[in-house]
Design a protein around this motif. Structure first.
Motif, PDB file in Angstrom:
ATOM      1  N   LEU A 352      -4.836   6.322  -0.980  1.00  0.00           N
ATOM      2  CA  LEU A 352      -5.189   4.905  -1.154  1.00  0.00           C
ATOM      3  C   LEU A 352      -4.551   4.060  -0.059  1.00  0.00           C
ATOM      4  CD1 LEU A 352      -6.553   2.736  -2.883  1.00  0.00           C
ATOM      5  CD2 LEU A 352      -4.469   2.603  -4.252  1.00  0.00           C
ATOM      6  N   LYS A 353      -3.308   4.380   0.286  1.00  0.00           N
ATOM      7  CA  LYS A 353      -2.622   3.657   1.365  1.00  0.00           C
ATOM      8  C   LYS A 353      -3.375   3.823   2.683  1.00  0.00           C
ATOM      9  CE  LYS A 353       1.878   3.549   3.720  1.00  0.00           C
ATOM     10  NZ  LYS A 353       3.216   4.185   3.788  1.00  0.00           N
ATOM     11  N   PHE A 354      -3.858   5.045   2.934  1.00  0.00           N
ATOM     12  CA  PHE A 354      -4.620   5.286   4.159  1.00  0.00           C
ATOM     13  C   PHE A 354      -5.940   4.515   4.146  1.00  0.00           C
ATOM     14  CE2 PHE A 354      -8.092   7.794   6.036  1.00  0.00           C
ATOM     15  CZ  PHE A 354      -7.722   7.742   7.365  1.00  0.00           C
ATOM     16  N   LEU A 355      -6.629   4.526   3.011  1.00  0.00           N
ATOM     17  CA  LEU A 355      -7.908   3.804   2.925  1.00  0.00           C
ATOM     18  C   LEU A 355      -7.713   2.304   3.087  1.00  0.00           C
ATOM     19  CD1 LEU A 355      -9.695   5.709   0.013  1.00  0.00           C
ATOM     20  CD2 LEU A 355     -10.120   5.904   2.460  1.00  0.00           C
ATOM     21  N   GLU A 356      -6.603   1.778   2.584  1.00  0.00           N
ATOM     22  CA  GLU A 356      -6.312   0.357   2.775  1.00  0.00           C
ATOM     23  C   GLU A 356      -6.135   0.027   4.252  1.00  0.00           C
ATOM     24  OE1 GLU A 356      -2.915  -0.216   0.334  1.00  0.00           O
ATOM     25  OE2 GLU A 356      -4.074  -0.588  -1.506  1.00  0.00           O
ATOM     26  N   SER A 357      -5.539   0.963   5.002  1.00  0.00           N
ATOM     27  CA  SER A 357      -5.381   0.729   6.444  1.00  0.00           C
ATOM     28  C   SER A 357      -6.726   0.739   7.155  1.00  0.00           C
ATOM     29  CB  SER A 357      -4.463   1.795   7.050  1.00  0.00           C
ATOM     30  OG  SER A 357      -5.093   3.077   7.028  1.00  0.00           O
ATOM     31  N   GLU A 358      -7.731   1.387   6.544  1.00  0.00           N
ATOM     32  CA  GLU A 358      -9.079   1.420   7.133  1.00  0.00           C
ATOM     33  C   GLU A 358     -10.026   0.424   6.465  1.00  0.00           C
ATOM     34  OE1 GLU A 358     -10.719   5.363   7.206  1.00  0.00           O
ATOM     35  OE2 GLU A 358      -9.694   5.767   9.098  1.00  0.00           O
ATOM     36  N   SER A 360     -11.200   0.363   3.453  1.00  0.00           N
ATOM     37  CA  SER A 360     -12.225   0.999   2.619  1.00  0.00           C
ATOM     38  C   SER A 360     -11.634   1.497   1.300  1.00  0.00           C
ATOM     39  CB  SER A 360     -12.877   2.162   3.378  1.00  0.00           C
ATOM     40  OG  SER A 360     -11.908   3.127   3.740  1.00  0.00           O
ATOM     41  N   SER A 361     -10.605   0.835   0.829  1.00  0.00           N
ATOM     42  CA  SER A 361      -9.935   1.274  -0.400  1.00  0.00           C
ATOM     43  C   SER A 361     -10.806   1.078  -1.637  1.00  0.00           C
ATOM     44  CB  SER A 361      -8.614   0.520  -0.586  1.00  0.00           C
ATOM     45  OG  SER A 361      -8.851  -0.880  -0.719  1.00  0.00           O
ATOM     46  N   GLU A 362     -11.868   0.250  -1.532  1.00  0.00           N
ATOM     47  CA  GLU A 362     -12.716   0.002  -2.702  1.00  0.00           C
ATOM     48  C   GLU A 362     -13.411   1.284  -3.176  1.00  0.00           C
ATOM     49  OE1 GLU A 362     -15.043  -0.690   1.027  1.00  0.00           O
ATOM     50  OE2 GLU A 362     -13.150  -1.456   0.224  1.00  0.00           O
ATOM     51  N   ASN A 363     -13.641   2.223  -2.259  1.00  0.00           N
ATOM     52  CA  ASN A 363     -14.277   3.489  -2.653  1.00  0.00           C
ATOM     53  C   ASN A 363     -13.412   4.258  -3.643  1.00  0.00           C
ATOM     54  OD1 ASN A 363     -16.521   3.067  -1.034  1.00  0.00           O
ATOM     55  ND2 ASN A 363     -15.619   4.097   0.732  1.00  0.00           N
ATOM     56  N   LEU A 364     -12.134   4.427  -3.312  1.00  0.00           N
ATOM     57  CA  LEU A 364     -11.229   5.168  -4.196  1.00  0.00           C
ATOM     58  C   LEU A 364     -10.941   4.376  -5.467  1.00  0.00           C
ATOM     59  CD1 LEU A 364      -9.492   7.603  -4.764  1.00  0.00           C
ATOM     60  CD2 LEU A 364      -7.652   6.572  -3.430  1.00  0.00           C
ATOM     61  N   ARG A 365     -10.817   3.069  -5.357  1.00  0.00           N
ATOM     62  CA  ARG A 365     -10.559   2.251  -6.555  1.00  0.00           C
ATOM     63  C   ARG A 365     -11.734   2.334  -7.531  1.00  0.00           C
ATOM     64  NH1 ARG A 365     -10.409  -2.823  -5.655  1.00  0.00           N
ATOM     65  NH2 ARG A 365     -10.659  -2.974  -3.399  1.00  0.00           N
ATOM     66  N   PHE A 366     -12.959   2.364  -6.978  1.00  0.00           N
ATOM     67  CA  PHE A 366     -14.132   2.531  -7.842  1.00  0.00           C
ATOM     68  C   PHE A 366     -14.116   3.901  -8.507  1.00  0.00           C
ATOM     69  CE2 PHE A 366     -18.442   4.347  -8.136  1.00  0.00           C
ATOM     70  CZ  PHE A 366     -18.974   3.515  -9.104  1.00  0.00           C
ATOM     71  N   TRP A 367     -13.812   4.949  -7.737  1.00  0.00           N
ATOM     72  CA  TRP A 367     -13.778   6.303  -8.291  1.00  0.00           C
ATOM     73  C   TRP A 367     -12.741   6.409  -9.402  1.00  0.00           C
ATOM     74  CZ3 TRP A 367     -10.538  10.476  -8.875  1.00  0.00           C
ATOM     75  CH2 TRP A 367     -11.139  11.708  -9.107  1.00  0.00           C
ATOM     76  N   LEU A 368     -11.570   5.833  -9.188  1.00  0.00           N
ATOM     77  CA  LEU A 368     -10.509   5.880 -10.203  1.00  0.00           C
ATOM     78  C   LEU A 368     -10.892   5.059 -11.440  1.00  0.00           C
ATOM     79  CD1 LEU A 368      -7.382   5.528  -7.878  1.00  0.00           C
ATOM     80  CD2 LEU A 368      -8.121   7.573  -9.096  1.00  0.00           C
ATOM     81  N   ALA A 369     -11.572   3.936 -11.222  1.00  0.00           N
ATOM     82  CA  ALA A 369     -11.997   3.098 -12.358  1.00  0.00           C
ATOM     83  C   ALA A 369     -13.007   3.849 -13.238  1.00  0.00           C
ATOM     84  CB  ALA A 369     -12.607   1.797 -11.848  1.00  0.00           C
ATOM     85  N   PHE A 442      -8.026  11.315   6.973  1.00  0.00           N
ATOM     86  CA  PHE A 442      -6.727  11.240   6.305  1.00  0.00           C
ATOM     87  C   PHE A 442      -5.854  12.440   6.682  1.00  0.00           C
ATOM     88  CE2 PHE A 442      -4.350  12.722   2.471  1.00  0.00           C
ATOM     89  CZ  PHE A 442      -3.338  11.762   2.503  1.00  0.00           C
ATOM     90  N   LEU A 443      -6.445  13.638   6.740  1.00  0.00           N
ATOM     91  CA  LEU A 443      -5.687  14.831   7.099  1.00  0.00           C
ATOM     92  C   LEU A 443      -5.189  14.782   8.536  1.00  0.00           C
ATOM     93  CD1 LEU A 443      -7.785  17.668   5.408  1.00  0.00           C
ATOM     94  CD2 LEU A 443      -5.773  16.503   4.519  1.00  0.00           C
ATOM     95  N   ARG A 444      -5.898  14.016   9.399  1.00  0.00           N
ATOM     96  CA  ARG A 444      -5.464  13.881  10.797  1.00  0.00           C
ATOM     97  C   ARG A 444      -4.556  12.679  11.021  1.00  0.00           C
ATOM     98  NH1 ARG A 444     -11.076  14.896  11.593  1.00  0.00           N
ATOM     99  NH2 ARG A 444     -11.389  12.685  12.085  1.00  0.00           N
ATOM    100  N   SER A 445      -4.384  11.864   9.987  1.00  0.00           N
ATOM    101  CA  SER A 445      -3.634  10.617  10.140  1.00  0.00           C
ATOM    102  C   SER A 445      -2.127  10.873  10.213  1.00  0.00           C
ATOM    103  CB  SER A 445      -3.948   9.676   8.968  1.00  0.00           C
ATOM    104  OG  SER A 445      -3.423  10.207   7.761  1.00  0.00           O
ATOM    105  N   ASN A 446      -1.407   9.890  10.718  1.00  0.00           N
ATOM    106  CA  ASN A 446       0.051   9.980  10.795  1.00  0.00           C
ATOM    107  C   ASN A 446       0.681   9.992   9.408  1.00  0.00           C
ATOM    108  OD1 ASN A 446      -0.009   9.982  13.585  1.00  0.00           O
ATOM    109  ND2 ASN A 446       0.108   7.745  13.737  1.00  0.00           N
ATOM    110  N   ILE A 447       0.046   9.320   8.448  1.00  0.00           N
ATOM    111  CA  ILE A 447       0.588   9.273   7.092  1.00  0.00           C
ATOM    112  C   ILE A 447       0.721  10.682   6.521  1.00  0.00           C
ATOM    113  CG2 ILE A 447       0.101   8.524   4.717  1.00  0.00           C
ATOM    114  CD1 ILE A 447      -1.268   6.062   5.860  1.00  0.00           C
ATOM    115  N   TYR A 448      -0.336  11.467   6.661  1.00  0.00           N
ATOM    116  CA  TYR A 448      -0.306  12.825   6.120  1.00  0.00           C
ATOM    117  C   TYR A 448       0.534  13.755   6.993  1.00  0.00           C
ATOM    118  CZ  TYR A 448      -1.900  17.403   4.551  1.00  0.00           C
ATOM    119  OH  TYR A 448      -1.942  18.691   4.081  1.00  0.00           O
TER     120      TYR A 448
END
Length: 492
Positions: A352-358, A360-369, A442-448
């Motif tokens: 979610l933190k990664f998606l917020e940086s891009e 596009s966090s609404e996709n994961l928030r919708f899936w979780l909802a 996400f797998l290529r990102s610095n966060i991961y």
């Protein structure tokens, strides 16, 4: 009497396939289907429906079929009519144009009639070679409606490994068929593509669906005639031999086998033993790779740190697994699949933190909802479903998500009677979108990468800071001591 005995003799040597239980059922279903298609005799009107940017030819709605069954077959209960229609669809005589699941629904879902060429009464028993040609052909046709589903892509990869030696031949067959299809009229090509897809939905159904061809009574009959060869859809025998395919061989009346019959059967069985079969090693390849991948995460196979809670009464391992501070082992597991990352609370937070940086966090928030909606008490489902719609899908929604038209229409229809699974189509679409796009980044990102390779660095850095501070203090102390001694000497 002589004529009567003669007729009985003719009946005795007739093809027993026509008297088999399956064939009797097929003939009854085909009679109903032909009556439904006969518009002059009061059948259902087959029409062309205008879509947003195209026309959908030769379709009928599920409501029309259900109403016709109730009216012409004297059925009072709509559920009974839907059940009968679903049985007809399960055998492939009618099929939905936008779904792999062959069932009849009493709504505006569009259906199409199968071509008589593909009817099961033609004794189809298609080979895996035919299925490989069909899937290969679909990959060559760059159209959204012909895109392979997940289970079809897995089947294609499995068949490609199984037919590695003859894959070039399969590819050439598929390429030749694509060239022929391109010469046909666009509307005709649409209909033929959907009919071919429905044929394979019957013989290679979606996982979890009923396979109407699996328990076939004709298989018992075939044991008496082992020389019968399966009927190929595209004329390609599975074993690669150039022998004819006897489709309708009239079985001889039952008699005592002779020496020649036994010798033929022995020869046939020897040929079957020499046939190219898939080895157990290849069949178990995926299972073995899965086992090897997850072996270190199985506490009954590998040692766990700091202790194994299934052996001793120490729950430290469970506490570490539930913590928001993941170990390197947990972070590594997120890279296996998106499902593994979303199972882990820390993985969800990092994704979610990664998606917020891009943005596009609404996709994961919708899936979780939607996941949360499935676990809600029944009395809260309706109100929560409306909240999700207003937040993510309604016009001008604050966290609008990107859905295809088909998923949006299905979801809006489902919300007329909201339930726990009203957003199933939309959730599946968003999950595939995240899996194919955001998850790879996400797998290529610095966060991961930082969590995966630099998990122990914070502790090392803290220890390094402590050592540096001690060195600095000692050096400053020495300096101050030297200055004090110099001052005392000068004063004296």
């Amino acid at each position: 009497m002589a004529e009567g005995s003669k007729d009985q003799g003719v009946a005795a040597i007739s093809d027993p396939e026509e008297d088999s239980p399956n064939m009797i059922v097929y003939r009854k279903i085909e009679d109903i289907v032909m009556r439904i298609q006969d518009e002059k005799a009061g059948g259902v009107a087959i029409r062309t429906v205008k879509s947003f940017l195209s026309k959908i030819p030769s379709v009928v709605s599920g409501v029309d079929i259900v109403q016709w069954l109730m009216k012409n077959l004297s059925i009072d209960d709509p559920a009974e009519a839907i059940h009968l229609g679903s049985l007809i669809a399960a055998h492939g005589y009618i099929f939905p144009i936008n779904d792999h699941v062959l069932t009849l629904k009493d709504d505006g879902t569009l259906y199409r009639f199968q071509s008589p060429y593909f009817w099961p009464s033609n004794c189809w028993e298609p080979e895996n070679t035919d299925y490989a040609i069909y899937l290969c052909k679909r990959t060559m046709q760059n159209k959204a409606r012909l895109e392979l589903a997940d289970y079809e892509a897995e089947n294609l990869a499995r068949l490609q490994r199984a037919f590695a030696r003859k894959w070039e031949f399969i590819f050439m067959q598929a390429e030749a068929q694509v060239k022929i299809d391109r010469k046909k009229d666009k509307a005709e090509r649409k209909i033929l593509d959907s009919q071919e897809r429905a044929f394979w939905d019957v013989h290679r159904p979606v996982p979890g669906c009923v396979n109407t061809t699996e328990m076939d009574i004709r298989k018992c009959r075939r044991e008496r005639n082992p020389h019968r060869v399966k009927k190929s859809v595209y004329g390609v025998p599975d074993d690669g031999q150039s022998q004819p395919s006897p489709i309708h061989i009239s079985s001889q009346p039952t008699r005592k086998p002779t020496k020649e019959d036994v010798q033929k059967e022995i020869t046939f069985l020897n040929i079957q033993l020499d046939r190219h079969c898939m080895k157990v090693s290849k069949v178990a390849d995926s299972l073995m790779s899965y086992t090897e991948q997850f072996m270190e995460y199985d506490p009954f196979v590998s040692a766990t740190e700091p202790s194994n809670p299934w052996i001793i009464d120490d729950t430290s391992f469970w506490d570490l697994e539930a913590s928001r501070d993941p170990s390197q082992q947990r972070v590594k597991k997120w890279g296996f699949a998106l499902e593994e990352a979303l199972k882990d609370p820390a993985g969800r937070d990092q994704f979610l933190k990664f998606l917020e940086s891009e943005f596009s966090s609404e996709n994961l928030r919708f899936w979780l909802a939607v996941q949360d909606l499935k676990r809600r008490p029944l009395q809260e489902v309706s109100s929560r479903a409306q909240e999700i719609w207003q937040e993510f899908l309604a016009e001008g929604a604050p966290s609008s998500i990107n859905l295809d038209s088909h998923s949006y229409e299905r979801t809006s229809q489902n919300l007329k009677d909201p339930g726990r699974y009203s957003f199933e189509d939309a959730q599946e679409h968003i999950f595939k979108l995240m899996k194919s796009d955001s998850y790879a980044r996400f797998l290529r990102s610095n966060i991961y990468q930082d969590l995966l390779f630099a998990r122990k660095k914070p502790a090392d850095t803290e220890q390094g800071r402590r050592t540096s501070l001690e060195k600095f203090t000692r050096s400053v102390g020495k300096s101050l001591t030297g200055k004090r001694l110099t001052g005392l000497m000068q004063s004296s």
